[in-house]
Design a protein around this motif. Structure first.
Motif, short mmCIF file in Angstrom:
data_model
loop_
_atom_site.label_atom_id
_atom_site.label_comp_id
_atom_site.label_asym_id
_atom_site.label_seq_id
_atom_site.Cartn_x
_atom_site.Cartn_y
_atom_site.Cartn_z
N ALA A 28 0.78 -1.21 0.53
CA ALA A 28 0.05 -0.29 0.05
C ALA A 28 1.18 1.58 0.02
O ALA A 28 1.67 0.96 0.72
CB ALA A 28 -1.06 -0.12 0.85
N PHE A 29 0.47 2.35 -1.28
CA PHE A 29 1.43 3.21 -0.92
C PHE A 29 0.87 4.83 0.10
O PHE A 29 -0.24 4.35 -0.11
CB PHE A 29 1.98 3.71 -2.39
CG PHE A 29 2.05 2.62 -3.11
CD1 PHE A 29 3.95 2.41 -3.87
CD2 PHE A 29 1.70 1.52 -4.04
CE1 PHE A 29 4.23 1.49 -4.05
CE2 PHE A 29 1.93 0.90 -4.08
CZ PHE A 29 3.60 0.35 -4.57
N ARG A 30 1.99 5.46 -0.32
CA ARG A 30 1.64 6.33 0.63
C ARG A 30 0.69 8.14 -0.11
O ARG A 30 -0.16 8.09 0.52
CB ARG A 30 2.80 7.59 1.56
CG ARG A 30 3.40 6.53 2.75
CD ARG A 30 3.98 7.58 3.33
NE ARG A 30 5.16 6.55 4.00
CZ ARG A 30 6.12 6.81 4.77
NH1 ARG A 30 6.70 8.06 5.38
NH2 ARG A 30 6.96 6.19 6.29
N GLU A 31 1.25 7.77 -1.45
CA GLU A 31 0.68 9.07 -1.99
C GLU A 31 0.17 7.97 -3.21
O GLU A 31 0.64 7.03 -4.23
CB GLU A 31 0.67 9.54 -2.45
CG GLU A 31 1.67 10.91 -1.31
CD GLU A 31 0.57 11.52 -0.35
OE1 GLU A 31 -0.86 11.42 -0.80
OE2 GLU A 31 0.44 11.23 0.86
N PRO A 32 -0.80 8.23 -4.47
CA PRO A 32 -1.17 8.05 -5.12
C PRO A 32 0.20 7.06 -6.25
O PRO A 32 1.24 8.53 -5.99
CB PRO A 32 -1.56 8.60 -6.25
CG PRO A 32 -2.68 9.14 -4.80
CD PRO A 32 -2.05 9.28 -3.47
N ILE A 33 0.86 6.02 -7.00
CA ILE A 33 1.70 6.22 -8.24
C ILE A 33 1.69 5.74 -9.41
O ILE A 33 0.58 6.28 -9.85
CB ILE A 33 2.62 5.52 -7.59
CG1 ILE A 33 1.48 3.50 -8.14
CG2 ILE A 33 2.86 4.91 -6.18
CD1 ILE A 33 2.03 2.48 -7.52
N PHE A 53 -0.60 -10.14 -11.05
CA PHE A 53 -0.37 -8.41 -10.23
C PHE A 53 -2.43 -8.08 -10.29
O PHE A 53 -2.60 -7.84 -11.68
CB PHE A 53 0.49 -7.57 -10.49
CG PHE A 53 1.50 -7.63 -10.70
CD1 PHE A 53 2.63 -8.99 -11.92
CD2 PHE A 53 2.36 -8.29 -9.49
CE1 PHE A 53 3.69 -9.49 -11.52
CE2 PHE A 53 3.53 -8.28 -9.52
CZ PHE A 53 4.62 -9.03 -10.10
N HIS A 54 -2.80 -7.53 -9.08
CA HIS A 54 -3.81 -7.08 -9.43
C HIS A 54 -3.35 -5.68 -8.13
O HIS A 54 -2.56 -5.51 -6.68
CB HIS A 54 -5.04 -7.61 -8.60
CG HIS A 54 -5.54 -8.62 -8.86
ND1 HIS A 54 -5.55 -10.24 -9.00
CD2 HIS A 54 -6.98 -8.54 -9.77
CE1 HIS A 54 -5.79 -10.63 -9.82
NE2 HIS A 54 -7.11 -9.19 -10.03
N GLY A 55 -3.86 -4.26 -9.01
CA GLY A 55 -3.49 -2.79 -8.59
C GLY A 55 -4.13 -1.87 -9.27
O GLY A 55 -5.02 -2.19 -10.33
N ASP A 56 -3.07 -0.82 -8.30
CA ASP A 56 -3.56 0.30 -9.26
C ASP A 56 -3.42 1.69 -8.95
O ASP A 56 -2.14 1.36 -8.24
CB ASP A 56 -5.18 0.86 -8.36
CG ASP A 56 -5.26 0.29 -7.72
OD1 ASP A 56 -4.92 0.95 -6.49
OD2 ASP A 56 -7.03 0.32 -7.11
N ASP A 57 -3.36 2.97 -8.26
CA ASP A 57 -2.71 3.83 -8.61
C ASP A 57 -1.78 3.83 -6.30
O ASP A 57 -1.55 4.58 -5.97
CB ASP A 57 -3.02 5.46 -8.70
CG ASP A 57 -4.59 5.21 -7.84
OD1 ASP A 57 -4.71 5.08 -7.51
OD2 ASP A 57 -4.52 6.69 -7.84
N GLY A 58 -2.80 2.71 -5.78
CA GLY A 58 -2.66 2.32 -4.59
C GLY A 58 -1.85 2.24 -4.32
O GLY A 58 -1.41 1.02 -2.92
N LEU A 59 -2.84 0.28 -4.26
CA LEU A 59 -2.14 -0.28 -3.69
C LEU A 59 -1.86 -1.80 -4.51
O LEU A 59 -2.44 -2.17 -6.01
CB LEU A 59 -3.83 -0.89 -2.70
CG LEU A 59 -3.74 -2.48 -2.28
CD1 LEU A 59 -3.03 -2.38 -1.22
CD2 LEU A 59 -5.48 -2.23 -1.96
N LEU A 60 -1.68 -2.54 -4.26
CA LEU A 60 -0.06 -3.87 -5.56
C LEU A 60 -0.78 -5.08 -4.88
O LEU A 60 0.24 -5.56 -3.62
CB LEU A 60 0.83 -3.63 -5.67
CG LEU A 60 0.95 -4.57 -6.66
CD1 LEU A 60 0.07 -4.39 -8.67
CD2 LEU A 60 2.68 -4.24 -7.71
#
Length: 245
Positions: A28-33, A53-60
């Protein structure tokens, strides 16, 4: 005062006896990637958990390919054995930690749930477990608030979509069903601390997987007898829900 870079659940040398055929790691990322950063994370992921891989700008979510997680670790980090030794498990654990730290240098991590079960809980793991309530739960609430259109499941033919690297690179879009497996990392009796955190987790779980509404909170969060991965296979690991659920 502890000074750790991010919450790292399951930190430390992994238990060789707990290796199964399928495993998943969560970032989980602190900010959108950006998509480029997401591609970097997927491209550098250690092979045993570099399958789906399942993910988006916040979670992978990074899941092993097929039912070969334990064999891949044994072959890649062992000395020719056909099973995971303590030496191979420790070497793989160290590789996962190096990968997480490298990611954190590029795109700061809010929390990381490493694969498997550790031999013993070290200070980083203990501190991390205590951050589930004050750090992880609010992050998940914000994530769902900022992703209101998160689908319930993979669109269309999920099996074909997962196999189509060109279409889904760097990751198949995150969905609520996949996300529901992340909650299996948490222990309602110890991780969250005050009761309000457990109740907030229950609300998050129901929002992602309405089918599990019928299960008591501790049944969903604290059973440790087995694990269903996002792909549907099972292995015996701690803080997981039995495959029969």
């Amino acid at each position: 005062m502890f000074d750790f870079p991010f919450v790292y659940l399951n930190h430390g040398p992994l238990d060789p006896a707990a290796f199964g055929k399928v495993e998943t790691a969560w970032i989980a990322f602190r900010e959108p990637i950006s998509e480029a950063h997401l591609a970097f994370v997927a491209r550098t992921c250690p092979e045993p958990i570099s399958g789906f891989f399942h993910g988006d700008d916040g979670l992978l979510a990074c899941e092993s390919w097929g039912a070969v997680y334990n064999l891949t670790v044994a072959e890649g980090w062992g000395r020719g054995e056909h099973y995971v030794t303590e030496e191979a498990a420790a070497a793989f654990s160290a590789a996962v930690e190096r990968w997480a730290l490298e990611i954190h240098q590029r795109t700061p991590i809010a929390f990381f749930a490493g694969p498997g079960t550790t031999l013993a809980e070290d200070s980083w793991a203990t501190w991390s477990r205590r951050q589930v309530g004050p750090v992880v739960v609010p992050w998940l609430e914000r994530y769902l608030d900022t992703h209101p259109d998160l689908p319930q499941d993979d669109p269309g033919d999920a099996a074909a979509a997962l196999a189509d690297d060109a279409e889904n690179w760097p990751a198949t879009p995150m969905n609520r069903d996949t996300l529901s497996y992340l909650f299996e990392e948490f222990d309602a009796d110890g991780d969250e601390g005050p009761p309000e955190y457990a109740q907030r987790l229950e609300t998050l779980i129901v929002g992602c997987d309405p089918v599990r509404q019928a299960w008591p909170l501790r049944g969903r969060l604290a059973l440790r007898h087995g694990h269903r991965s996002p792909g549907g296979s099972s292995s015996g690991l701690r803080h997981r829900i039995p495959s029969s659920i």
